[in-house]
Structures are given as C-alpha cells and as structure tokens.
Motif scaffolding. Sequence first.
Motif, PDB file in Angstrom:
ATOM      1  N   TYR A 209       0.977  -0.501   5.042  1.00  0.00           N
ATOM      2  CA  TYR A 209       1.856  -1.579   4.564  1.00  0.00           C
ATOM      3  C   TYR A 209       1.737  -1.728   3.046  1.00  0.00           C
ATOM      4  O   TYR A 209       2.745  -1.850   2.337  1.00  0.00           O
ATOM      5  N   ILE A 210       0.498  -1.727   2.552  1.00  0.00           N
ATOM      6  CA  ILE A 210       0.258  -1.882   1.110  1.00  0.00           C
ATOM      7  C   ILE A 210       0.843  -0.704   0.339  1.00  0.00           C
ATOM      8  O   ILE A 210       1.521  -0.865  -0.682  1.00  0.00           O
ATOM      9  N   THR A 211       0.605   0.510   0.852  1.00  0.00           N
ATOM     10  CA  THR A 211       1.108   1.726   0.187  1.00  0.00           C
ATOM     11  C   THR A 211       2.635   1.739   0.138  1.00  0.00           C
ATOM     12  O   THR A 211       3.234   2.027  -0.912  1.00  0.00           O
ATOM     13  N   ILE A 212       3.248   1.424   1.261  1.00  0.00           N
ATOM     14  CA  ILE A 212       4.725   1.435   1.339  1.00  0.00           C
ATOM     15  C   ILE A 212       5.316   0.393   0.405  1.00  0.00           C
ATOM     16  O   ILE A 212       6.265   0.650  -0.327  1.00  0.00           O
ATOM     17  N   ASP A 213       4.714  -0.807   0.411  1.00  0.00           N
ATOM     18  CA  ASP A 213       5.226  -1.896  -0.437  1.00  0.00           C
ATOM     19  C   ASP A 213       5.099  -1.542  -1.913  1.00  0.00           C
ATOM     20  O   ASP A 213       6.013  -1.806  -2.708  1.00  0.00           O
ATOM     21  N   GLU A 214       3.968  -0.916  -2.275  1.00  0.00           N
ATOM     22  CA  GLU A 214       3.739  -0.551  -3.692  1.00  0.00           C
ATOM     23  C   GLU A 214       4.744   0.505  -4.138  1.00  0.00           C
ATOM     24  O   GLU A 214       5.297   0.429  -5.236  1.00  0.00           O
ATOM     25  N   ARG A 215       4.980   1.493  -3.289  1.00  0.00           N
ATOM     26  CA  ARG A 215       5.902   2.590  -3.672  1.00  0.00           C
ATOM     27  C   ARG A 215       7.335   2.101  -3.757  1.00  0.00           C
ATOM     28  O   ARG A 215       8.108   2.557  -4.612  1.00  0.00           O
ATOM     29  N   ARG A 216       7.699   1.169  -2.882  1.00  0.00           N
ATOM     30  CA  ARG A 216       9.065   0.634  -2.946  1.00  0.00           C
ATOM     31  C   ARG A 216       9.261  -0.240  -4.174  1.00  0.00           C
ATOM     32  O   ARG A 216      10.335  -0.266  -4.766  1.00  0.00           O
ATOM     33  N   SER A 217       8.189  -0.937  -4.584  1.00  0.00           N
ATOM     34  CA  SER A 217       8.324  -1.835  -5.724  1.00  0.00           C
ATOM     35  C   SER A 217       8.405  -1.080  -7.046  1.00  0.00           C
ATOM     36  O   SER A 217       8.850  -1.618  -8.047  1.00  0.00           O
TER      37      SER A 217
END
Length: 219
Positions: A209-217
């Motif tokens: 979740y953290i990785t996906i959110d960071e890459r999308r941001s």
Amino acid sequence: MTNVTTTCRDLSELLPVAQTACRLLFQECYKAGIRNVFVTETYRSQERQNYLYAQGRTRPGAIVTWTLNSNHKSRLAWDIAVGPPQSLYDVVTLNKVGAIARKLNITWGGDWLGNIDRPHFEVKPSWRIPAGYKLEGEVRVPSNSKMQVQLIVKEEKSMSNTWNPGSPAMQTAAEAFLVQAVKDGIIQASHLVDLQNKQMTTARLLGLYITIDERRSTK
C-alpha cells in the motif's frame, strides 16, 4: 579400509556437537560476507594421522602436523580453506573466520602458541551454542572451492501474521486496489495471486500500500 592419502570432507562424520558448531561458524561467516570458505577435512583416522605425521620425518615432504593425537580422530575438529579469488590459505580471510570462531567459543588453531594452525577449528564435547546465537536456517557448508556458503531461511507463515480482512468487502477492496496497481505496472501480479490465495502477510500488504501510494504520488 579408508585410504590414508584421502581426506574425509563429510560433515556427518563429525559428532553432532561439532556438526552444529561448524554449521554455526559457516552461518556467521555467511552473514559477515565471507562465503568462499570450504571444509577440507573432518574425521581423520589414526592411520591417516600416522601417515601425515610421518611426512617430513620418515617420509618426504614438508611437516604438516606436529601431533599423533589430533581431535580430528575424535570427530570434534575440522579444517577449512579459502576459495578464489583469494589464495588457498589466505591469512586475512582465515583471521576473520578465527575472530568469528572466538565469539562462538570455538577453538581456533590460529590462537595456539608455537604451533599455529589457522585452517583448524575444534570444539569440546561440552560445547553449546552461545547465548544470542542460533542456527537461523539450513546452512550449506561447501566441501570444495567451486561452491559457496549458503544460508537458506524459510519464511515463517502463521495464522497470526497472515492478513485477515475481517469481511468480504475488505478483501474485495484490497484485491481491487492491487488489480489496478498491477495494471499500472507498479507491482507484479504475483502479489495479487498471494492475496487471493491467503498467503499475504499483514506487514507485506501494508508495505505494498505504501509503495503503490508513493509511486502514484510521484507521477
């Protein structure tokens, strides 16, 4: 009858206490980045000890041992060497292994006075794993220079750390989130498969979740 000119490199020929000590030593070498060391001899018969003792005395060659009573024949000792790119008995590497052995209460021949034997390690029958140490997985101890030390740790999976969504709706939402991340090329599909097969840990899912959110941001 065993050929006196042939070395035994089989770890199973040592007593169980020495097998454990040897594996622990190689595990700690692995963790320290020393992975090109290997066993050159474990058990040694009295006949072979006599044969080696004769070298440089009654038989041609350089002296290789100073005793007729070695702990090799007691199945409590083992010798090692160093693989490429270092030389076979690289002093720097053997000294590093010796320093690790001291921490594990394993006797190192490099600490002996007079008759220094850096490739040699041994334990007493009463040896135990020191506090703060344990065998952390399967330790593969090489018996030749073409192999490297390996430590194989199997991931522990239990009901306590496997993600339990609590409701079908949460499971569906998590799957949808990972499906989109796979489509976006952020994560591999194997993560989604593990979630669907209930092989996803809570910590791993949170990390995704953290990785996906960071890459999308950052897009």
